[in-house]
Design a protein around this motif. Structure first.
Motif, PDB file in Angstrom:
ATOM      1  N   ILE A  35       0.846  -1.209   0.000  1.00  0.00           N
ATOM      2  CA  ILE A  35       0.000   0.000   0.000  1.00  0.00           C
ATOM      3  C   ILE A  35       0.878   1.255   0.000  1.00  0.00           C
ATOM      4  O   ILE A  35       0.633   2.203  -0.749  1.00  0.00           O
ATOM      5  CB  ILE A  35      -0.954   0.002   1.217  1.00  0.00           C
ATOM      6  CG1 ILE A  35      -2.018  -1.079   1.025  1.00  0.00           C
ATOM      7  CG2 ILE A  35      -1.613   1.364   1.406  1.00  0.00           C
ATOM      8  CD1 ILE A  35      -2.906  -1.307   2.221  1.00  0.00           C
ATOM      9  N   ALA A  36       1.920   1.213   0.825  1.00  0.00           N
ATOM     10  CA  ALA A  36       2.804   2.383   0.898  1.00  0.00           C
ATOM     11  C   ALA A  36       3.463   2.640  -0.460  1.00  0.00           C
ATOM     12  O   ALA A  36       3.572   3.792  -0.904  1.00  0.00           O
ATOM     13  CB  ALA A  36       3.865   2.173   1.979  1.00  0.00           C
ATOM     14  N   ARG A  37       3.888   1.551  -1.114  1.00  0.00           N
ATOM     15  CA  ARG A  37       4.540   1.706  -2.423  1.00  0.00           C
ATOM     16  C   ARG A  37       3.571   2.271  -3.461  1.00  0.00           C
ATOM     17  O   ARG A  37       3.883   3.206  -4.189  1.00  0.00           O
ATOM     18  CB  ARG A  37       5.052   0.346  -2.917  1.00  0.00           C
ATOM     19  CG  ARG A  37       6.454   0.009  -2.443  1.00  0.00           C
ATOM     20  CD  ARG A  37       7.051  -1.125  -3.265  1.00  0.00           C
ATOM     21  NE  ARG A  37       6.245  -2.335  -3.246  1.00  0.00           N
ATOM     22  CZ  ARG A  37       6.279  -3.256  -2.278  1.00  0.00           C
ATOM     23  NH1 ARG A  37       7.081  -3.087  -1.245  1.00  0.00           N
ATOM     24  NH2 ARG A  37       5.518  -4.327  -2.342  1.00  0.00           N
ATOM     25  N   VAL A  38       2.367   1.678  -3.495  1.00  0.00           N
ATOM     26  CA  VAL A  38       1.373   2.104  -4.480  1.00  0.00           C
ATOM     27  C   VAL A  38       0.964   3.560  -4.222  1.00  0.00           C
ATOM     28  O   VAL A  38       0.835   4.362  -5.135  1.00  0.00           O
ATOM     29  CB  VAL A  38       0.149   1.161  -4.427  1.00  0.00           C
ATOM     30  CG1 VAL A  38      -1.024   1.749  -5.187  1.00  0.00           C
ATOM     31  CG2 VAL A  38       0.507  -0.191  -5.012  1.00  0.00           C
ATOM     32  N   ARG A  39       0.796   3.877  -2.953  1.00  0.00           N
ATOM     33  CA  ARG A  39       0.420   5.236  -2.574  1.00  0.00           C
ATOM     34  C   ARG A  39       1.490   6.240  -3.033  1.00  0.00           C
ATOM     35  O   ARG A  39       1.185   7.266  -3.643  1.00  0.00           O
ATOM     36  CB  ARG A  39       0.268   5.288  -1.048  1.00  0.00           C
ATOM     37  CG  ARG A  39      -0.219   6.588  -0.506  1.00  0.00           C
ATOM     38  CD  ARG A  39      -0.221   6.535   1.018  1.00  0.00           C
ATOM     39  NE  ARG A  39       0.422   7.729   1.540  1.00  0.00           N
ATOM     40  CZ  ARG A  39      -0.163   8.912   1.634  1.00  0.00           C
ATOM     41  NH1 ARG A  39      -1.407   9.042   1.287  1.00  0.00           N
ATOM     42  NH2 ARG A  39       0.489   9.944   2.094  1.00  0.00           N
TER      43      ARG A  39
END
Ligand SMILES: Nc1nc2c(ncn2[C@@H]2O[C@H](COP(=O)(O)OP(=O)(O)OP(=O)(O)O)[C@@H](O)[C@H]2O)c(=O)[nH]1
Ligand SMILES: [Mg+2]
Length: 563
Positions: free
Chosen positions: A521-525
């Protein structure tokens, strides 16, 4: 200050104003900009003549006697004089002194003392009569008694006839002449329309002016006094503040009366050589003042990093970035569980609908690891309005403290490419790697352990079942071995070990899947935010920065123009 020094100053101011006009195009209405540009061109053209020459224009209503005065001052019949109105169509000039480097677009050029002598003004010996000849000089080299670099007298068309093109010529010459001679005649000197539409606007001309009441020979002494007084009052009401003579002069092109005074005034102005400088400076002051209205109030905050970041966040929210990231994380978690969960129950997870699919993002086919653009749902009205809100907020921050028209312009600049935002954002999001179907390194060992545990469980269960069946059938199988030191039979131990493995690995898998999803999620965000920031920079930041640069340029140029 010498004439040539001033001239250099005027060149520099012209260059500065050119730059200012260029920068002002960002905020000025096209019509206003065009008017200012034309004005600049007129001044530039006049400046091209240099300040050694004095340009004098004859302005007035049709039939007032401009051409007659022109001829009388030139001493020759150069211009056509007629009873039919209007007569003069194109400007024509007579030049005393040196040839100017630029002729202001005047096609018909003359020297005094050429062509037939004006009959009425002829002396008995055939030479033109009148003191003005002495004052202004005659012939190619003539400079007269007063001495001057050059004097260019221009006969202009009328400003009040039905011919609109005449008026356009007069307008064009407005900024090109250094001295305006207003020519009035006894019939029309008080014409309200002429005063209101022409004298009044031109009174702000700022240059040197002279008012003459021509055809004075047609008035009695008493009438003359009344008309001159009346005209003087009228001119003051028009705002004509400074005349070469305090009162209008009574002249007659027919008899030559009063022309001495006119010629002497002109010769004096030309000898002083300051009419051109004063005139140019006044025009440049006026233009600087007009553009100066764009420069009151403090500078704009502009596109700060904080404003850009805020916009990127706003766009990210508007496109439902957080939901998309959460859904992608959940999809990743399920993928991890499907790859590492207890083998007999892995199919259960596949029964539920993919969270990304629920948001309209479809799973790509083939080995592609990223979601293609077409797989994303189009932006809905709510998202679009969210985008607009974010842009508005950013524009407000960028235009903070800015006075009009910049405040308005910055909003326009921020919105100028807003239509392209939805598609650009979709493209940006489509470029994000959602890591669909990509296996992580830890799935394989975890899955292998799961299979190992399951194998133990199945073996233990099978063994126990066989023992139970043998006991039931009284077959008397040998007792299974026991775990050393505990007395626990091996099949039971296998069964328990397998179950415990399933439990522990299941818990560990869930924990690892959740942790991995959070990182995902952090990467995609971060990737989506990066896309939003780049889009914001290109479609909102760049136009705003360009406007801020225009304001800075305008201020710098105006400072130079005022110096
Ligand atoms: N009596 C008298 N008649 C004059 C005088 N000056 C001009 N006129 C006459 O007035 C008429 C108009 O003169 P123009 O010199 O053609 O007038 P203008 O102002 O050039 O007119 P446009 O070219 O149409 O704008 C002519 O018939 C002239 O002869 C003057 O001082 N006294
Ligand atoms: Mg004329």
């Amino acid at each position: 200050m010498s004439a040539s020094t001033q001239d250099r100053g005027i060149t520099a101011r012209l260059a500065a104003l050119d730059e200012a006009l260029d920068a002002a195009s960002a905020v000025l209405e096209p019509a206003e900009l065009e008017a200012a540009r034309q004005r600049w061109h007129r001044v530039e053209q006049r400046a091209g003549i240099g300040v050694e020459h004095t340009v004098v224009g004859l302005f007035g209503a049709t039939g007032s006697g401009k051409s007659s005065l022109f001829n009388a001052l030139a001493g020759r019949d150069l211009a056509r004089v007629a009873a039919t109105r209007p007569t003069t169509r194109d400007p024509r000039a007579v030049l005393w002194g040196e040839e100017p480097p630029e002729w202001l677009g005047i096609g018909e050029r003359h020297r005094p003392g050429r062509g037939p002598v004006t009959a009425a003004l002829e002396d008995r010996d055939g030479a033109p009569r009148g003191g003005w000849r002495r004052l202004l000089g005659s012939g190619r080299e003539g400079r007269g008694e007063a001495g001057h670099g050059g004097l260019l007298l221009v006969d202009l068309p009328d400003f009040d006839s039905v011919r609109t093109e005449h008026r356009a010529v007069v307008e064009r010459f407005r900024a090109r002449v250094d001295v305006m001679i207003w020519v009035f005649d006894p019939q029309k000197y008080a014409d309200h329309v002429a005063h209101a539409e022409f004298v009044e606007p031109l009174a702000r001309h700022g240059g040197t002016m002279l008012a003459v009441l021509n055809q004075a020979d047609r008035l009695s002494e008493e009438e003359r006094g009344i008309v001159l007084e009346d005209l003087g009052r009228q001119l003051r009401a028009d705002g004509v503040a400074r005349l070469l003579h305090r009162q209008p002069l009574a002249v007659s092109a027919a008899t030559g009366e009063g022309l001495d005074a006119v010629a002497s005034a002109l010769a004096q102005v030309a000898a002083g050589r300051d009419a051109a400088n004063r005139r140019l400076a006044a025009e440049l002051d006026a233009l600087t003042e007009t553009l100066g209205t764009l420069d009151d109030g403090p500078g704009m905050a502009g596109m700060t990093d904080a404003a850009l970041e805020d916009l990127a966040e706003g766009l990210y929210e508007a496109i439902e970035g957080p939901r998309l990231a959460e859904a992608s994380g959940e999809a990743r978690r399920r993928e991890a569980l499907a790859g590492t969960g207890w083998p007999p129950l892995r199919w259960v997870g596949r029964l539920r609908r993919d969270p990304l699919e629920r948001l309209g993002v479809t799973r790509p086919t083939g080995p592609a690891a990223s979601v293609s653009r077409l797989d994303l749902p189009p932006m809905g009205p709510a998202a679009r309005s969210g985008v607009s809100t974010a842009v508005r907020r950013c524009a407000a921050a960028a235009g903070e403290d800015a006075g009009e028209p910049w405040h308005h312009a910055v909003r326009e600049a921020a919105r100028s490419r807003a239509d392209e935002l939805p598609e650009a954002l979709e493209r940006a999001v489509a470029g994000v790697d959602f890591e669909r179907g990509r296996r992580r390194w830890w799935w394989r060992p975890l899955a292998a352990l799961q299979w190992l545990g399951l194998a133990g469980l199945v073996a233990g269960l099978g063994w126990l079942t066989a023992l139970f069946a043998a006991d039931y059938l009284r077959l008397g199988l040998p007792e299974p071995p026991t775990l050393r030191g505990t007395g626990i039979p091996a099949p039971t131990a296998l069964l328990v070990w397998g179950a415990l493995m399933a439990l522990v690995l299941g818990l560990a898998g869930r924990w690892a899947a959740r942790l991995s999803a959070r990182r995902h999620i952090a990467r995609v965000r971060a990737a989506m935010l990066r896309g939003c920031r780049e889009t914001a920079e290109e479609l909102v930041g760049t136009p705003v920065r360009r406007l801020v640069a225009a304001q800075t340029r305008l201020r710098r140029a105006l400072r130079a123009a005022r110096a």
